[in-house]
Design a protein around this motif. Structure first.
Motif, PDB file in Angstrom:
ATOM      1  N   GLY A   9       0.826  -1.604   0.242  1.00  0.00           N
ATOM      2  CA  GLY A   9      -0.008  -0.294  -0.081  1.00  0.00           C
ATOM      3  C   GLY A   9       1.312   1.074  -0.276  1.00  0.00           C
ATOM      4  N   GLY A  10      -0.081   2.413  -0.143  1.00  0.00           N
ATOM      5  CA  GLY A  10       0.889   3.681   0.152  1.00  0.00           C
ATOM      6  C   GLY A  10       0.185   4.891  -0.097  1.00  0.00           C
ATOM      7  N   LEU A  11       0.816   6.279  -0.199  1.00  0.00           N
ATOM      8  CA  LEU A  11       0.217   6.947  -1.634  1.00  0.00           C
ATOM      9  C   LEU A  11       0.430   7.231  -2.776  1.00  0.00           C
ATOM     10  CD1 LEU A  11      -0.981  10.116  -1.185  1.00  0.00           C
ATOM     11  CD2 LEU A  11       0.799  10.543  -0.605  1.00  0.00           C
ATOM     12  N   VAL A  12      -0.581   7.161  -3.667  1.00  0.00           N
ATOM     13  CA  VAL A  12      -0.396   7.498  -5.457  1.00  0.00           C
ATOM     14  C   VAL A  12      -1.325   8.747  -5.666  1.00  0.00           C
ATOM     15  CG1 VAL A  12      -1.622   5.802  -5.756  1.00  0.00           C
ATOM     16  CG2 VAL A  12      -0.040   5.815  -7.312  1.00  0.00           C
ATOM     17  N   GLN A  13      -0.724   9.459  -6.772  1.00  0.00           N
ATOM     18  CA  GLN A  13      -1.556  10.000  -7.664  1.00  0.00           C
ATOM     19  C   GLN A  13      -2.943   9.452  -8.449  1.00  0.00           C
ATOM     20  OE1 GLN A  13       1.057  13.025  -9.888  1.00  0.00           O
ATOM     21  NE2 GLN A  13       2.310  14.348  -7.742  1.00  0.00           N
ATOM     22  N   PRO A  14      -3.734   9.871  -8.796  1.00  0.00           N
ATOM     23  CA  PRO A  14      -4.700  10.006  -9.496  1.00  0.00           C
ATOM     24  C   PRO A  14      -4.040   9.543 -10.995  1.00  0.00           C
ATOM     25  CG  PRO A  14      -5.492  11.587  -8.467  1.00  0.00           C
ATOM     26  CD  PRO A  14      -3.985  11.729  -8.017  1.00  0.00           C
ATOM     27  N   GLY A  16      -2.334   7.171 -11.554  1.00  0.00           N
ATOM     28  CA  GLY A  16      -1.447   5.861 -10.762  1.00  0.00           C
ATOM     29  C   GLY A  16      -1.479   4.537 -10.663  1.00  0.00           C
ATOM     30  N   SER A  17      -0.830   3.722  -9.775  1.00  0.00           N
ATOM     31  CA  SER A  17      -0.491   1.976  -9.773  1.00  0.00           C
ATOM     32  C   SER A  17       0.212   1.842  -9.207  1.00  0.00           C
ATOM     33  CB  SER A  17       0.211   1.288 -10.838  1.00  0.00           C
ATOM     34  OG  SER A  17      -0.240   1.706 -12.494  1.00  0.00           O
ATOM     35  N   LEU A  18      -0.458   0.953  -8.358  1.00  0.00           N
ATOM     36  CA  LEU A  18      -0.471   0.480  -7.552  1.00  0.00           C
ATOM     37  C   LEU A  18      -0.097  -1.611  -7.494  1.00  0.00           C
ATOM     38  CD1 LEU A  18      -0.956   2.405  -4.036  1.00  0.00           C
ATOM     39  CD2 LEU A  18       1.000   1.439  -5.320  1.00  0.00           C
ATOM     40  N   ARG A  19       0.670  -2.109  -7.015  1.00  0.00           N
ATOM     41  CA  ARG A  19       0.477  -3.853  -6.635  1.00  0.00           C
ATOM     42  C   ARG A  19       0.427  -4.034  -5.300  1.00  0.00           C
ATOM     43  NH1 ARG A  19       2.434  -7.381 -10.186  1.00  0.00           N
ATOM     44  NH2 ARG A  19       3.286  -9.762  -9.090  1.00  0.00           N
ATOM     45  N   LEU A  20      -0.535  -5.021  -4.579  1.00  0.00           N
ATOM     46  CA  LEU A  20      -0.799  -5.218  -3.226  1.00  0.00           C
ATOM     47  C   LEU A  20      -0.339  -6.814  -3.543  1.00  0.00           C
ATOM     48  CD1 LEU A  20      -4.124  -3.371  -2.018  1.00  0.00           C
ATOM     49  CD2 LEU A  20      -1.641  -2.991  -2.119  1.00  0.00           C
ATOM     50  N   SER A  21       0.450  -7.507  -2.867  1.00  0.00           N
ATOM     51  CA  SER A  21       0.775  -8.518  -2.243  1.00  0.00           C
ATOM     52  C   SER A  21       0.038  -9.207  -0.953  1.00  0.00           C
ATOM     53  CB  SER A  21       1.930  -8.732  -2.530  1.00  0.00           C
ATOM     54  OG  SER A  21       2.510  -9.875  -2.529  1.00  0.00           O
ATOM     55  N   SER A  62     -16.662  -1.919 -10.004  1.00  0.00           N
ATOM     56  CA  SER A  62     -16.229  -0.622  -9.744  1.00  0.00           C
ATOM     57  C   SER A  62     -14.468   0.247 -10.092  1.00  0.00           C
ATOM     58  CB  SER A  62     -16.789   0.256  -8.592  1.00  0.00           C
ATOM     59  OG  SER A  62     -15.724  -0.728  -7.307  1.00  0.00           O
ATOM     60  N   VAL A  63     -14.250  -1.593 -10.452  1.00  0.00           N
ATOM     61  CA  VAL A  63     -13.244  -1.834 -10.367  1.00  0.00           C
ATOM     62  C   VAL A  63     -12.557  -2.383 -12.053  1.00  0.00           C
ATOM     63  CG1 VAL A  63     -12.196  -1.607  -8.217  1.00  0.00           C
ATOM     64  CG2 VAL A  63     -12.578  -4.010  -8.884  1.00  0.00           C
ATOM     65  N   LYS A  64     -13.816  -2.658 -12.099  1.00  0.00           N
ATOM     66  CA  LYS A  64     -13.187  -3.661 -13.584  1.00  0.00           C
ATOM     67  C   LYS A  64     -12.064  -3.059 -14.436  1.00  0.00           C
ATOM     68  CE  LYS A  64     -17.796  -6.987 -13.493  1.00  0.00           C
ATOM     69  NZ  LYS A  64     -18.976  -7.370 -13.501  1.00  0.00           N
ATOM     70  N   ASP A  65     -11.642  -3.502 -15.380  1.00  0.00           N
ATOM     71  CA  ASP A  65     -10.868  -3.041 -16.329  1.00  0.00           C
ATOM     72  C   ASP A  65      -9.866  -3.001 -15.826  1.00  0.00           C
ATOM     73  OD1 ASP A  65     -13.645  -2.872 -18.673  1.00  0.00           O
ATOM     74  OD2 ASP A  65     -12.583  -4.318 -18.263  1.00  0.00           O
ATOM     75  N   ARG A  66      -9.576  -2.155 -14.910  1.00  0.00           N
ATOM     76  CA  ARG A  66      -8.452  -1.303 -14.180  1.00  0.00           C
ATOM     77  C   ARG A  66      -7.620  -2.448 -13.222  1.00  0.00           C
ATOM     78  NH1 ARG A  66      -9.714   2.894 -10.832  1.00  0.00           N
ATOM     79  NH2 ARG A  66     -11.759   2.013  -9.998  1.00  0.00           N
ATOM     80  N   PHE A  67      -8.399  -3.339 -11.894  1.00  0.00           N
ATOM     81  CA  PHE A  67      -7.491  -3.807 -11.564  1.00  0.00           C
ATOM     82  C   PHE A  67      -7.201  -5.453 -11.447  1.00  0.00           C
ATOM     83  CE2 PHE A  67      -9.259  -1.791  -7.024  1.00  0.00           C
ATOM     84  CZ  PHE A  67      -8.463  -0.136  -7.845  1.00  0.00           C
ATOM     85  N   THR A  68      -6.856  -6.185 -11.288  1.00  0.00           N
ATOM     86  CA  THR A  68      -6.145  -7.640 -11.688  1.00  0.00           C
ATOM     87  C   THR A  68      -6.160  -8.152 -10.701  1.00  0.00           C
ATOM     88  OG1 THR A  68      -5.890  -6.220 -14.168  1.00  0.00           O
ATOM     89  CG2 THR A  68      -5.208  -9.359 -13.816  1.00  0.00           C
ATOM     90  N   ILE A  69      -7.153  -9.402 -10.237  1.00  0.00           N
ATOM     91  CA  ILE A  69      -5.890 -10.070  -9.629  1.00  0.00           C
ATOM     92  C   ILE A  69      -5.546 -11.256  -9.687  1.00  0.00           C
ATOM     93  CG2 ILE A  69      -8.418 -10.758  -9.347  1.00  0.00           C
ATOM     94  CD1 ILE A  69      -8.028 -11.175  -6.283  1.00  0.00           C
ATOM     95  N   MET A  82      -3.241  -2.358  -9.434  1.00  0.00           N
ATOM     96  CA  MET A  82      -3.534  -1.646  -9.242  1.00  0.00           C
ATOM     97  C   MET A  82      -4.030  -0.523 -10.191  1.00  0.00           C
ATOM     98  SD  MET A  82      -5.362  -1.279  -5.459  1.00  0.00           S
ATOM     99  CE  MET A  82      -3.927  -0.568  -5.371  1.00  0.00           C
ATOM    100  N   ASN A  83      -4.712  -0.490 -11.455  1.00  0.00           N
ATOM    101  CA  ASN A  83      -3.826   1.053 -12.300  1.00  0.00           C
ATOM    102  C   ASN A  83      -4.629   1.628 -12.293  1.00  0.00           C
ATOM    103  OD1 ASN A  83      -1.411  -0.668 -13.131  1.00  0.00           O
ATOM    104  ND2 ASN A  83      -2.452  -1.187 -14.606  1.00  0.00           N
ATOM    105  N   SER A  84      -4.419   3.191 -13.103  1.00  0.00           N
ATOM    106  CA  SER A  84      -5.479   4.238 -13.571  1.00  0.00           C
ATOM    107  C   SER A  84      -6.751   4.239 -11.817  1.00  0.00           C
ATOM    108  CB  SER A  84      -6.641   3.571 -14.490  1.00  0.00           C
ATOM    109  OG  SER A  84      -5.835   3.492 -15.628  1.00  0.00           O
ATOM    110  N   LEU A  85      -5.610   4.614 -10.698  1.00  0.00           N
ATOM    111  CA  LEU A  85      -6.267   4.946  -9.450  1.00  0.00           C
ATOM    112  C   LEU A  85      -7.119   5.858  -9.307  1.00  0.00           C
ATOM    113  CD1 LEU A  85      -3.697   2.699  -7.296  1.00  0.00           C
ATOM    114  CD2 LEU A  85      -6.555   2.695  -7.337  1.00  0.00           C
ATOM    115  N   LYS A  86      -7.892   6.417  -8.873  1.00  0.00           N
ATOM    116  CA  LYS A  86      -8.836   7.633  -8.824  1.00  0.00           C
ATOM    117  C   LYS A  86      -8.428   7.733  -7.318  1.00  0.00           C
ATOM    118  CE  LYS A  86     -12.196   5.826 -11.847  1.00  0.00           C
ATOM    119  NZ  LYS A  86     -13.318   5.134 -11.984  1.00  0.00           N
ATOM    120  N   PRO A  87      -9.688   8.653  -7.035  1.00  0.00           N
ATOM    121  CA  PRO A  87      -9.680   9.152  -5.455  1.00  0.00           C
ATOM    122  C   PRO A  87     -10.285   7.967  -4.058  1.00  0.00           C
ATOM    123  CG  PRO A  87      -9.292  11.348  -6.403  1.00  0.00           C
ATOM    124  CD  PRO A  87      -9.334  10.219  -7.619  1.00  0.00           C
ATOM    125  N   GLU A  88     -11.364   7.995  -5.004  1.00  0.00           N
ATOM    126  CA  GLU A  88     -12.692   6.781  -4.634  1.00  0.00           C
ATOM    127  C   GLU A  88     -12.268   5.461  -3.875  1.00  0.00           C
ATOM    128  OE1 GLU A  88     -12.587   8.796  -7.134  1.00  0.00           O
ATOM    129  OE2 GLU A  88     -14.147   7.996  -9.377  1.00  0.00           O
TER     130      GLU A  88
END
Length: 115
Positions: A9-14, A16-21, A62-69, A82-88
């Motif tokens: 986890g962490g802080l990312v700009q709208p 941006g991308s993050l990878r959770l494991s 809300s996350v289809k086409d942006r997140f991949t598990i 998680m790609n194309s992250l949004k403030p929500e």
């Protein structure tokens, strides 16, 4: 009993991308479904994505086409890209493991999407 430890986890700009494991240990042979949930302040915990032992996946609209598990059964890990992250998308993200008899949760990792 299954123990789950999240990371990434962490802080990312709208945009941006993050990878959770999430690493699972313990009675991992019993796990049928691995998933990610999230809980934003003042809101209920909600399913983000889940994957079965056979590889079938399910995503929140809300996350289809942006997140991949994805799941690595040999390493006992589940990853949420998680790609194309949004403030929500800002929330505490929890790893979840479900067997036929028990449900286990990780401690959670904060994801903040902000400029």
């Amino acid at each position: 009993q299954v123990q789950l430890v999240e990371s990434g986890g962490g802080l990312v700009q709208p945009g941006g991308s993050l990878r959770l494991s999430c690493a699972a240990s313990g009675s991992i042979f019993s796990i049928n479904v691995l998933g990610w949930y999230r809980q934003a302040p003042g809101k209920d915990r909600e399913l983000v994505a889940a994957i079965t032992s056979g590889g079938s996946t399910n995503y929140a609209d809300s996350v289809k086409d942006r997140f991949t598990i994805s799941r690595d059964n040999a390493k006992n890990t589940v990853v949420l890209q998680m790609n194309s992250l949004k403030p929500e998308d800002t929330a505490v993200y929890y790893c979840n493991a479900a067997s036929s008899t028990t449900v286990s949760w990780g401690q959670g990792t904060q994801v903040t999407v902000s400029s």
